[in-house]
Design a protein around this motif. Structure first.
Motif, PDB file in Angstrom:
ATOM      1  N   GLN A 216     -10.322  -7.110   8.690  1.00 23.20           N
ATOM      2  CA  GLN A 216     -10.781  -6.675   7.379  1.00 23.20           C
ATOM      3  C   GLN A 216     -12.311  -6.679   7.357  1.00 23.20           C
ATOM      4  OE1 GLN A 216      -8.576  -5.644   5.120  1.00 23.20           O
ATOM      5  NE2 GLN A 216      -6.774  -6.286   6.300  1.00 23.20           N
ATOM      6  N   PHE A 217     -12.894  -5.537   6.988  1.00 25.54           N
ATOM      7  CA  PHE A 217     -14.347  -5.424   6.931  1.00 25.54           C
ATOM      8  C   PHE A 217     -14.769  -4.808   5.603  1.00 25.54           C
ATOM      9  CE2 PHE A 217     -13.421  -4.625  11.568  1.00 25.54           C
ATOM     10  CZ  PHE A 217     -13.875  -5.849  12.041  1.00 25.54           C
ATOM     11  N   GLU A 218     -15.960  -5.131   5.185  1.00 25.27           N
ATOM     12  CA  GLU A 218     -16.502  -4.519   3.978  1.00 25.27           C
ATOM     13  C   GLU A 218     -16.632  -3.011   4.180  1.00 25.27           C
ATOM     14  OE1 GLU A 218     -20.512  -4.637   1.118  1.00 25.27           O
ATOM     15  OE2 GLU A 218     -20.457  -5.748   3.023  1.00 25.27           O
ATOM     16  N   GLY A 219     -16.161  -2.255   3.197  1.00 23.67           N
ATOM     17  CA  GLY A 219     -16.265  -0.798   3.261  1.00 23.67           C
ATOM     18  C   GLY A 219     -15.209  -0.136   4.111  1.00 23.67           C
ATOM     19  N   VAL A 220     -14.307  -0.948   4.699  1.00 27.93           N
ATOM     20  CA  VAL A 220     -13.248  -0.400   5.563  1.00 27.93           C
ATOM     21  C   VAL A 220     -11.889  -0.792   4.990  1.00 27.93           C
ATOM     22  CG1 VAL A 220     -12.263  -0.318   7.880  1.00 27.93           C
ATOM     23  CG2 VAL A 220     -14.738  -0.568   7.591  1.00 27.93           C
ATOM     24  N   ILE A 221     -11.085   0.177   4.661  1.00 33.01           N
ATOM     25  CA  ILE A 221      -9.733  -0.076   4.176  1.00 33.01           C
ATOM     26  C   ILE A 221      -8.804  -0.064   5.382  1.00 33.01           C
ATOM     27  CG2 ILE A 221      -7.864   0.774   2.699  1.00 33.01           C
ATOM     28  CD1 ILE A 221     -10.190   2.212   1.110  1.00 33.01           C
ATOM     29  N   SER A 222      -8.183  -1.199   5.669  1.00 35.14           N
ATOM     30  CA  SER A 222      -7.318  -1.329   6.845  1.00 35.14           C
ATOM     31  C   SER A 222      -5.864  -1.057   6.470  1.00 35.14           C
ATOM     32  CB  SER A 222      -7.445  -2.736   7.439  1.00 35.14           C
ATOM     33  OG  SER A 222      -8.763  -2.960   7.889  1.00 35.14           O
ATOM     34  N   VAL A 223      -5.215  -0.175   7.237  1.00 32.88           N
ATOM     35  CA  VAL A 223      -3.821   0.193   7.004  1.00 32.88           C
ATOM     36  C   VAL A 223      -3.067   0.045   8.318  1.00 32.88           C
ATOM     37  CG1 VAL A 223      -2.264   2.042   6.275  1.00 32.88           C
ATOM     38  CG2 VAL A 223      -4.508   1.831   5.210  1.00 32.88           C
ATOM     39  N   ALA A 224      -1.880  -0.545   8.267  1.00 30.13           N
ATOM     40  CA  ALA A 224      -1.096  -0.738   9.494  1.00 30.13           C
ATOM     41  C   ALA A 224      -0.605   0.590  10.046  1.00 30.13           C
ATOM     42  CB  ALA A 224       0.085  -1.671   9.222  1.00 30.13           C
ATOM     43  N   ALA A 225       0.011   1.396   9.205  1.00 26.68           N
ATOM     44  CA  ALA A 225       0.567   2.665   9.666  1.00 26.68           C
ATOM     45  C   ALA A 225       0.786   3.588   8.487  1.00 26.68           C
ATOM     46  CB  ALA A 225       1.889   2.437  10.409  1.00 26.68           C
ATOM     47  N   LEU A 226       0.847   4.884   8.758  1.00 30.59           N
ATOM     48  CA  LEU A 226       1.123   5.895   7.752  1.00 30.59           C
ATOM     49  C   LEU A 226       2.185   6.837   8.285  1.00 30.59           C
ATOM     50  CD1 LEU A 226      -2.560   6.879   6.817  1.00 30.59           C
ATOM     51  CD2 LEU A 226      -1.018   5.518   5.386  1.00 30.59           C
ATOM     52  N   SER A 227       2.965   7.421   7.397  1.00 28.59           N
ATOM     53  CA  SER A 227       3.874   8.482   7.817  1.00 28.59           C
ATOM     54  C   SER A 227       3.041   9.703   8.174  1.00 28.59           C
ATOM     55  CB  SER A 227       4.855   8.835   6.696  1.00 28.59           C
ATOM     56  OG  SER A 227       4.166   9.487   5.629  1.00 28.59           O
ATOM     57  N   ASN A 228       3.652  10.677   8.861  1.00 28.55           N
ATOM     58  CA  ASN A 228       2.908  11.882   9.216  1.00 28.55           C
ATOM     59  C   ASN A 228       2.386  12.585   7.974  1.00 28.55           C
ATOM     60  OD1 ASN A 228       3.265  15.151   9.813  1.00 28.55           O
ATOM     61  ND2 ASN A 228       2.168  14.032  11.393  1.00 28.55           N
ATOM     62  N   ALA A 229       3.211  12.677   6.940  1.00 34.13           N
ATOM     63  CA  ALA A 229       2.790  13.359   5.714  1.00 34.13           C
ATOM     64  C   ALA A 229       1.611  12.631   5.072  1.00 34.13           C
ATOM     65  CB  ALA A 229       3.959  13.449   4.735  1.00 34.13           C
ATOM     66  N   GLU A 230       1.669  11.299   5.046  1.00 35.16           N
ATOM     67  CA  GLU A 230       0.573  10.517   4.464  1.00 35.16           C
ATOM     68  C   GLU A 230      -0.710  10.695   5.273  1.00 35.16           C
ATOM     69  OE1 GLU A 230       3.150   6.817   2.529  1.00 35.16           O
ATOM     70  OE2 GLU A 230       2.514   6.748   4.633  1.00 35.16           O
ATOM     71  N   PHE A 231      -0.583  10.603   6.596  1.00 34.63           N
ATOM     72  CA  PHE A 231      -1.757  10.730   7.457  1.00 34.63           C
ATOM     73  C   PHE A 231      -2.395  12.107   7.304  1.00 34.63           C
ATOM     74  CE2 PHE A 231      -3.965  11.761  11.388  1.00 34.63           C
ATOM     75  CZ  PHE A 231      -4.772  10.637  11.562  1.00 34.63           C
ATOM     76  N   ILE A 232      -1.571  13.158   7.320  1.00 32.33           N
ATOM     77  CA  ILE A 232      -2.087  14.517   7.218  1.00 32.33           C
ATOM     78  C   ILE A 232      -2.799  14.733   5.896  1.00 32.33           C
ATOM     79  CG2 ILE A 232      -1.375  16.936   6.939  1.00 32.33           C
ATOM     80  CD1 ILE A 232      -1.558  16.025   9.847  1.00 32.33           C
ATOM     81  N   ASN A 233      -2.234  14.233   4.805  1.00 30.91           N
ATOM     82  CA  ASN A 233      -2.858  14.414   3.498  1.00 30.91           C
ATOM     83  C   ASN A 233      -4.203  13.695   3.406  1.00 30.91           C
ATOM     84  OD1 ASN A 233      -1.290  15.904   1.194  1.00 30.91           O
ATOM     85  ND2 ASN A 233       0.276  14.976   2.493  1.00 30.91           N
ATOM     86  N   LEU A 234      -4.281  12.492   3.955  1.00 30.11           N
ATOM     87  CA  LEU A 234      -5.550  11.759   3.930  1.00 30.11           C
ATOM     88  C   LEU A 234      -6.557  12.363   4.907  1.00 30.11           C
ATOM     89  CD1 LEU A 234      -4.076   8.175   3.603  1.00 30.11           C
ATOM     90  CD2 LEU A 234      -5.517   9.358   1.908  1.00 30.11           C
ATOM     91  N   LEU A 235      -6.079  12.820   6.045  1.00 37.01           N
ATOM     92  CA  LEU A 235      -6.952  13.493   7.006  1.00 37.01           C
ATOM     93  C   LEU A 235      -7.559  14.746   6.376  1.00 37.01           C
ATOM     94  CD1 LEU A 235      -8.064  13.826   9.909  1.00 37.01           C
ATOM     95  CD2 LEU A 235      -5.926  14.989  10.500  1.00 37.01           C
ATOM     96  N   ALA A 236      -6.721  15.524   5.703  1.00 41.00           N
ATOM     97  CA  ALA A 236      -7.200  16.763   5.082  1.00 41.00           C
ATOM     98  C   ALA A 236      -8.221  16.486   3.977  1.00 41.00           C
ATOM     99  CB  ALA A 236      -6.021  17.549   4.511  1.00 41.00           C
ATOM    100  N   ALA A 237      -8.123  15.307   3.348  1.00 37.09           N
ATOM    101  CA  ALA A 237      -9.039  14.965   2.248  1.00 37.09           C
ATOM    102  C   ALA A 237     -10.320  14.296   2.723  1.00 37.09           C
ATOM    103  CB  ALA A 237      -8.328  14.044   1.258  1.00 37.09           C
ATOM    104  N   SER A 238     -10.402  13.941   4.000  1.00 34.84           N
ATOM    105  CA  SER A 238     -11.545  13.180   4.499  1.00 34.84           C
ATOM    106  C   SER A 238     -12.780  14.053   4.709  1.00 34.84           C
ATOM    107  CB  SER A 238     -11.177  12.488   5.820  1.00 34.84           C
ATOM    108  OG  SER A 238     -10.959  13.450   6.839  1.00 34.84           O
ATOM    109  N   LYS A 239     -13.925  13.405   4.752  1.00 41.53           N
ATOM    110  CA  LYS A 239     -15.171  14.098   5.079  1.00 41.53           C
ATOM    111  C   LYS A 239     -15.235  14.396   6.571  1.00 41.53           C
ATOM    112  CE  LYS A 239     -20.228  13.419   4.801  1.00 41.53           C
ATOM    113  NZ  LYS A 239     -20.549  14.437   3.766  1.00 41.53           N
ATOM    114  N   ALA A 240     -14.714  13.457   7.373  1.00 41.85           N
ATOM    115  CA  ALA A 240     -14.726  13.570   8.824  1.00 41.85           C
ATOM    116  C   ALA A 240     -13.714  12.572   9.386  1.00 41.85           C
ATOM    117  CB  ALA A 240     -16.119  13.289   9.390  1.00 41.85           C
ATOM    118  N   ALA A 241     -13.502  12.629  10.686  1.00 40.66           N
ATOM    119  CA  ALA A 241     -12.518  11.745  11.315  1.00 40.66           C
ATOM    120  C   ALA A 241     -13.050  11.236  12.648  1.00 40.66           C
ATOM    121  CB  ALA A 241     -11.194  12.479  11.528  1.00 40.66           C
TER     122      ALA A 241
END
Length: 335
Positions: A216-241
């Motif tokens: 756990q770090f400041e400014g970093v949201i830690s997630v164990a895992a995402l479904s493909n649909a969840e990952f794709i939606n967040l990836l599409a909404a990101s500024k960069a990867a």
């Protein structure tokens, strides 16, 4: 995951479809498969008799061999009248799928890589396929669930994120090691240092195979895992990867998300190099200092703009639409 995405799309198209999976009980995803599954003691490719018997009993209209299957299994599916799809993901699998014995009983061969990554089909293979009246493999690119505005909005709210104002980090399934370190830890450290440097929030997806407690770090949201649909939606909404060189890299390119890529396994450098040569990504070695320097470069307006412009000129690569169009063609428009 790819087969589940296809199954979901088939179920959406044909709600009454009876879908069955055949998996090894040792596979990490065997217990979480959302569809009825027959579990075998080893890979279905090695369980020739068992798979053939299952097909004989089930009598499918369509069989998808996802980077797996013996020639005799494809032949059995064809003999039963099923439409046969073979999916390959690298040159060796593609070559195997184009061997005459397999090609003659395959109705559609999908290559889930862009042509610039895996290279074109040779003139000799094209000639052999033409000789037996079979089409060439179709370059579908990666198969993934399309972004959904409603789900994306829910996810952004859940994680306290704003579209276009965060970076998503993922080093694959979480179990890969680079030297003595877990690749996920190197990525997480880059996310931490990157936030300290830029103030830009990050979402760090550690992966389902990450062996320890998430950092756990400041400014970093830690997630164990995402479904493909969840990952794709967040990836599409990101500024960069910031991603490893697996399927998520190709998904990011397809979604036109500026991406820094570092390899976490021996099969990834060639794919990364091909994408870098096309000017579609920024790449670096998997070490904290080079990754931070490359991350700082990625977030510059000049770099973001350059990558976006290059991706805008590249063809779309979501193989789900291409694959579903093929399935509809094979099963007939009246299915």
């Amino acid at each position: 995951m790819r087969s589940v995405i296809l199954a979901d799309a088939i179920r959406q198209q044909w709600p009454d479809a009876d879908i069955q999976f055949v998996l090894s009980r040792q596979a990490p995803y065997a217990s979480s498969c959302p569809y009825p599954a027959t579990l075998l003691d080893q890979s279905p490719t090695k369980e020739v008799k068992a798979v053939n018997q299952l097909m004989q009993t089930f009598k499918p209209e369509l069989v998808v061999f996802d980077a797996s299957g013996r020639k005799s299994q494809l032949q059995q599916a064809h003999k039963l009248g099923a439409k046969v799809i073979f999916i390959s993901q690298h040159k060796r699998k593609r070559s195997r799928g184009m061997k005459l014995g397999r090609a003659m009983v395959t109705d559609s061969h999908w290559v889930v890589q862009p042509e610039f990554v895996i290279g074109p089909v040779s003139a000799l293979d094209k000639f052999k396929l033409k000789l037996i009246g079979k089409q060439e493999p179709i370059f579908t690119g990666p198969v993934f669930t399309n972004p959904d505005i409603e789900l994306q909005s829910e996810l952004l709210k859940q994680y306290g994120l704003t579209a276009g104002e965060f970076v998503i980090f993922n080093a694959g399934s979480g179990g890969h090691k680079v030297g003595d370190s877990l690749a996920a830890d190197i990525f997480a450290e880059t996310a931490k240092s990157g936030y300290q440097d830029s103030g830009l929030k990050s979402l760090m997806v550690f992966g389902p195979n990450y062996p320890g407690p998430m950092q756990q770090f400041e400014g970093v949201i830690s997630v164990a895992a995402l479904s493909n649909a969840e990952f794709i939606n967040l990836l599409a909404a990101s500024k960069a990867a910031v991603l490893s060189g697996g399927d998520t890299l190709l998904q990011a390119i397809a979604l036109k998300v500026p991406t820094l890529t570092a390899p976490v396994s021996k099969d990834q450098p060639a794919r990364i190099a091909a994408c870098e040569q096309e000017g579609l990504i920024l790449a670096c070695e998997t070490k904290e200092k080079p990754m931070l320097m490359a991350y700082q470069q990625l977030l510059t307006e000049a770099c973001l703009q350059q990558l976006k412009e290059k991706m805008d000129t590249s063809p779309g690569m979501n193989g789900l639409q291409i694959g579903m169009a093929e399935i509809k063609r094979l099963l007939g428009d009246d299915k």
